[in-house]
Write an enzyme that holds these catalytic residues in place. Structure first.
Site, PDB file in Angstrom:
ATOM      1  N   SER A 157     -13.055  -3.622  -0.095  1.00 23.36           N
ATOM      2  CA  SER A 157     -13.468  -2.640   1.110  1.00 23.36           C
ATOM      3  C   SER A 157     -14.767  -2.461   0.908  1.00 23.36           C
ATOM      4  CB  SER A 157     -12.541  -0.730   1.239  1.00 23.36           C
ATOM      5  OG  SER A 157     -11.050  -1.497   1.378  1.00 23.36           O
ATOM      6  N   ARG A 194       0.737  -0.689  -0.130  1.00 21.78           N
ATOM      7  CA  ARG A 194      -0.260  -0.600  -0.115  1.00 21.78           C
ATOM      8  C   ARG A 194       0.844   1.108   0.053  1.00 21.78           C
ATOM      9  NH1 ARG A 194      -2.557   4.090   3.470  1.00 21.78           N
ATOM     10  NH2 ARG A 194      -4.544   4.444   3.144  1.00 21.78           N
ATOM     11  N   LYS A 210      -5.823   5.408   9.735  1.00 22.75           N
ATOM     12  CA  LYS A 210      -7.164   6.659   8.783  1.00 22.75           C
ATOM     13  C   LYS A 210      -7.773   7.028  10.101  1.00 22.75           C
ATOM     14  CE  LYS A 210      -7.803   4.142   4.519  1.00 22.75           C
ATOM     15  NZ  LYS A 210      -8.106   3.757   3.720  1.00 22.75           N
TER      16      LYS A 210
END
Length: 212
Positions: free
Chosen positions: A111, A42, A141
């Site tokens: 997701s 990522r 996040k």
């Protein structure tokens, strides 16, 4: 049937900033030695060449250990490298388009945030796993939507698809997610932000021992 098969355990997701001192390759190798069963590359930067180089290096590490490498968001990067699959969010390519580009054997995860409806649609479209979260406060996040434990329980009971839980998961709170049915605990800072990623990974992997 999901291309993940019966794979259950720690799903380690990279963060180049957290691995800056030790290096991404070393950290990923450490996470796998500690028990990670799936790795996701990522990187949200716009440096395409750096991302290609990093992902290619991680693919070599994952091949060495026999662990699949999933690319976050970038279908074309996954295709170019021959990675094992891709993970898609709400604003990424459609599952149908990703499958067309990557082929029938690719692992594709979706997701679903806090939405059972998104999960149902992903299953119908042929997702190999779905991800819900954040379940806890996430340092990666902090503004992420929160998903309730009841959602995880309902999805795992009814969708017959591997489910990854993500968001602020620690060795202390992860057991409840596994008990609710999670097949994978997706972790970023808990592994790569640790002083010793191998030791941290081993703590997460231990949560799955002795469980069906």
């Amino acid at each position: 049937m999901s291309r993940l098969g019966p794979r259950r355990g720690l799903y380690a997701i990279t963060d180049a900033a957290l691995s800056a001192r030790r290096g991404l390759e070393a950290d990923v190798a450490a996470a796998i030695r500690g028990g990670a069963v799936l790795i996701q590359y990522r990187d949200k930067s716009g440096d395409a060449e750096r991302r290609r180089q990093q992902a290619a290096a991680l693919l070599k590490v994952c091949r060495q250990y026999g662990v699949p490498l999933i690319i976050n968001d970038d279908v074309e990067l996954a295709r170019a490298l021959g990675a094992d699959g891709v993970h898609l969010g709400a604003e990424d390519a459609s599952l149908r388009a990703a499958r067309a580009r990557l082929g029938p054997e690719a692992i594709i995860g979706i997701s679903c945030y806090d939405s059972l409806e998104l999960a149902r649609k992903a299953r119908t479209a042929g997702a190999d796993y779905i991800a819900f979260g954040a379940f806890f406060d996430s340092p990666t996040k902090p503004a992420a939507v929160r998903a309730p434990l009841t959602l995880l329980q309902e999805a795992c009971a009814n969708l017959r698809l591997p489910v990854a839980a993500i968001g602020g998961i620690t060795p202390e709170n992860g057991a409840a997610l596994i008990e609710a049915g999670a097949s994978l605990l997706a972790v970023i800072s808990g592994v790569f932000g640790a002083e010793n990623p191998e030791t941290a990974a081993r703590q997460y992997a231990a949560l799955f021992k002795g469980r069906p």
